[in-house]
Structure formats: structure tokens, C-alpha cells
Design a protein around this motif. Structure first.
Motif, PDB file in Angstrom:
ATOM      1  N   ALA A 119       7.790  20.264  16.206  1.00 24.69           N
ATOM      2  CA  ALA A 119       6.831  21.369  16.168  1.00 24.69           C
ATOM      3  C   ALA A 119       6.082  21.473  17.491  1.00 24.69           C
ATOM      4  CB  ALA A 119       5.854  21.182  15.009  1.00 24.69           C
ATOM      5  N   ALA A 120       5.689  20.338  18.052  1.00 23.64           N
ATOM      6  CA  ALA A 120       4.988  20.335  19.345  1.00 23.64           C
ATOM      7  C   ALA A 120       5.906  20.845  20.445  1.00 23.64           C
ATOM      8  CB  ALA A 120       4.483  18.929  19.667  1.00 23.64           C
ATOM      9  N   LEU A 121       7.172  20.459  20.406  1.00 25.70           N
ATOM     10  CA  LEU A 121       8.141  20.925  21.391  1.00 25.70           C
ATOM     11  C   LEU A 121       8.364  22.430  21.260  1.00 25.70           C
ATOM     12  CD1 LEU A 121      10.109  20.194  23.652  1.00 25.70           C
ATOM     13  CD2 LEU A 121      11.800  19.654  21.892  1.00 25.70           C
ATOM     14  N   ASP A 122       8.488  22.909  20.036  1.00 23.65           N
ATOM     15  CA  ASP A 122       8.663  24.352  19.813  1.00 23.65           C
ATOM     16  C   ASP A 122       7.458  25.139  20.317  1.00 23.65           C
ATOM     17  OD1 ASP A 122      11.118  23.841  18.656  1.00 23.65           O
ATOM     18  OD2 ASP A 122      10.385  24.037  16.584  1.00 23.65           O
ATOM     19  N   GLU A 123       6.260  24.582  20.056  1.00 20.25           N
ATOM     20  CA  GLU A 123       5.031  25.228  20.525  1.00 20.25           C
ATOM     21  C   GLU A 123       4.993  25.265  22.050  1.00 20.25           C
ATOM     22  OE1 GLU A 123       0.328  24.194  20.308  1.00 20.25           O
ATOM     23  OE2 GLU A 123       1.465  24.040  18.423  1.00 20.25           O
ATOM     24  N   ARG A 135       7.568  25.264  24.079  1.00 17.90           N
ATOM     25  CA  ARG A 135       8.573  26.231  24.527  1.00 17.90           C
ATOM     26  C   ARG A 135       8.017  27.658  24.453  1.00 17.90           C
ATOM     27  NH1 ARG A 135      13.444  23.413  21.333  1.00 17.90           N
ATOM     28  NH2 ARG A 135      14.134  22.001  22.953  1.00 17.90           N
ATOM     29  N   GLN A 136       7.224  27.925  23.422  1.00 21.84           N
ATOM     30  CA  GLN A 136       6.648  29.271  23.277  1.00 21.84           C
ATOM     31  C   GLN A 136       5.652  29.552  24.395  1.00 21.84           C
ATOM     32  OE1 GLN A 136       7.551  31.670  21.141  1.00 21.84           O
ATOM     33  NE2 GLN A 136       9.119  30.268  20.375  1.00 21.84           N
ATOM     34  N   THR A 137       4.920  28.523  24.851  1.00 19.33           N
ATOM     35  CA  THR A 137       3.907  28.739  25.885  1.00 19.33           C
ATOM     36  C   THR A 137       4.523  28.942  27.262  1.00 19.33           C
ATOM     37  OG1 THR A 137       3.617  26.362  26.313  1.00 19.33           O
ATOM     38  CG2 THR A 137       2.168  27.387  24.659  1.00 19.33           C
ATOM     39  N   ILE A 138       5.739  28.474  27.495  1.00 20.46           N
ATOM     40  CA  ILE A 138       6.339  28.624  28.825  1.00 20.46           C
ATOM     41  C   ILE A 138       7.194  29.887  28.924  1.00 20.46           C
ATOM     42  CG2 ILE A 138       6.247  26.169  29.366  1.00 20.46           C
ATOM     43  CD1 ILE A 138       9.257  26.010  28.710  1.00 20.46           C
ATOM     44  N   ARG A 139       7.276  30.627  27.855  1.00 19.39           N
ATOM     45  CA  ARG A 139       8.055  31.892  27.900  1.00 19.39           C
ATOM     46  C   ARG A 139       7.223  33.029  28.335  1.00 19.39           C
ATOM     47  NH1 ARG A 139      11.921  31.358  22.622  1.00 19.39           N
ATOM     48  NH2 ARG A 139      13.159  29.718  23.509  1.00 19.39           N
ATOM     49  N   ILE A 169      10.602  10.691   9.593  1.00 21.73           N
ATOM     50  CA  ILE A 169      10.911  12.122   9.490  1.00 21.73           C
ATOM     51  C   ILE A 169       9.673  12.953   9.783  1.00 21.73           C
ATOM     52  CG2 ILE A 169      11.547  13.949   7.851  1.00 21.73           C
ATOM     53  CD1 ILE A 169      13.468  11.817   6.594  1.00 21.73           C
ATOM     54  N   GLN A 170       8.516  12.528   9.266  1.00 20.28           N
ATOM     55  CA  GLN A 170       7.264  13.242   9.544  1.00 20.28           C
ATOM     56  C   GLN A 170       6.961  13.241  11.039  1.00 20.28           C
ATOM     57  OE1 GLN A 170       4.441  11.209   7.021  1.00 20.28           O
ATOM     58  NE2 GLN A 170       4.570  12.800   5.448  1.00 20.28           N
ATOM     59  N   GLN A 171       7.152  12.094  11.691  1.00 21.82           N
ATOM     60  CA  GLN A 171       6.899  12.011  13.124  1.00 21.82           C
ATOM     61  C   GLN A 171       7.861  12.904  13.892  1.00 21.82           C
ATOM     62  OE1 GLN A 171       7.247   7.796  13.815  1.00 21.82           O
ATOM     63  NE2 GLN A 171       5.106   7.388  13.318  1.00 21.82           N
ATOM     64  N   GLN A 172       9.129  12.891  13.508  1.00 17.42           N
ATOM     65  CA  GLN A 172      10.109  13.739  14.184  1.00 17.42           C
ATOM     66  C   GLN A 172       9.797  15.212  13.975  1.00 17.42           C
ATOM     67  OE1 GLN A 172      13.761  12.260  12.502  1.00 17.42           O
ATOM     68  NE2 GLN A 172      13.924  10.587  13.973  1.00 17.42           N
ATOM     69  N   THR A 173       9.360  15.580  12.788  1.00 15.63           N
ATOM     70  CA  THR A 173       9.004  16.967  12.490  1.00 15.63           C
ATOM     71  C   THR A 173       7.812  17.390  13.336  1.00 15.63           C
ATOM     72  OG1 THR A 173       9.862  16.743  10.243  1.00 15.63           O
ATOM     73  CG2 THR A 173       8.330  18.557  10.643  1.00 15.63           C
ATOM     74  N   ALA A 174       6.816  16.522  13.451  1.00 15.64           N
ATOM     75  CA  ALA A 174       5.637  16.823  14.263  1.00 15.64           C
ATOM     76  C   ALA A 174       6.024  16.953  15.737  1.00 15.64           C
ATOM     77  CB  ALA A 174       4.573  15.744  14.086  1.00 15.64           C
ATOM     78  N   GLN A 175       6.901  16.073  16.213  1.00 18.57           N
ATOM     79  CA  GLN A 175       7.347  16.152  17.605  1.00 18.57           C
ATOM     80  C   GLN A 175       8.128  17.443  17.849  1.00 18.57           C
ATOM     81  OE1 GLN A 175       9.511  12.480  17.915  1.00 18.57           O
ATOM     82  NE2 GLN A 175       7.705  11.279  18.491  1.00 18.57           N
TER      83      GLN A 175
END
Length: 132
Positions: free
Chosen positions: A122-126, A128-132, A114-120
Motif C-alpha cells: 500500500a505504501a509503495l502504491d501510494e 507511485r501515485q505521488t510520482i506520477r 501478510i499484514q506487513q507485506q500488504t502495508a508495504q
């Protein structure tokens, strides 16, 4: 022999399961099947601090009387719990505390996943924010 085959061979030598007969493996599978039901896991967890009677287990789990009795019977048949008559009450307790070690291993492994999935995520969300 290639490196992969060597590693697989080492794993097979170290794994107790690879040394068991199909009949013995069936017993292991049945044991895990008994623990694969959430109501039974609730009951097992409630017995961690010592023996309890059916009424106490019902109160602690919120499960119905018929449900608790059915699951206790299954747990007893599998050798996970033992029962002891004390007057008119029957008290159930864990037959072998290794079951708690097993549950702890599984819980820790799931927590890491769960920790690994949460970190992944968060990285994906981050990203997505950079490509907007």
C-alpha cells in the motif's frame, strides 16, 4: 567478546535445539516433515473437535478414501494421531493437542507477515501515485 557474539551465545544457551544430538534433530525434522503436507494438515484440523472415523474425515475434507488412509497411516506412525477400534470402525484422534498450539503459532506468524507485506504494498502504491 563483541555484542553480536554475546547475543548469539545467549540464543544458543536458550535454544533447546542446540542441545540436541544430530539423531534427535533428525527426529524433529521428520516430525515437521509429516506436518508439511497440506492434506495431512487438513486432517489434523478436522480432528480438533474430537475423534473421527475415515468416512467422517473423507466427508469433511473432500479427500479420497485411499488418500485419507495413506495420510492417517503417516500421521499415526509419527505419533500425531492415535487410532482406536470401535466395532467395525476405527476412530482417529490427536495424540497430543500441542500440535494445535504449533499450528496456531505458525498461522499467527504468517498472518503478521501478510499484514506487513500488504502495508508495504500500500505504501509503495501510494508512492507511485505521488510520482506520477
Amino acid at each position: 567478546m563483541n555484542q553480536h557474539a554475546s547475543v548469539v551465545g545467549d540464543c544458543e544457551d536458550d535454544c533447546m535445539l542446540s542441545k540436541l544430538s544430530p539423531a534427535a534433530l533428525q527426529l524433529v525434522a521428520e516430525f515437521f516433515k509429516v506436518l508439511s503436507e497440506s492434506s495431512r494438515l487438513q486432517i489434523v484440523c478436522r480432528l480438533r473437535n474430537g475423534p473421527k472415523n475415515v468416512s467422517e474425515i473423507i466427508e469433511l475434507t473432500g479427500l479420497g478414501q485411499a488418500n485419507v488412509s495413506k495420510h492417517l497411516k503417516i500421521l499415526a506412525q509419527a505419533g500425531i494421531v492415535t487410532r482406536e477400534q470401535q466395532g467395525v470402525c476405527v476412530f482417529y484422534q490427536i495424540a497430543n493437542p500441542f500440535v494445535f498450539d504449533l499450528c496456531e503459532l505458525v498461522c499467527n506468524s504468517l498472518a503478521q507477515q501478510i499484514q506487513q507485506q500488504t502495508a508495504q504494498q500500500a505504501a509503495l502504491d501510494e508512492f507511485r501515485q505521488t510520482i506520477r
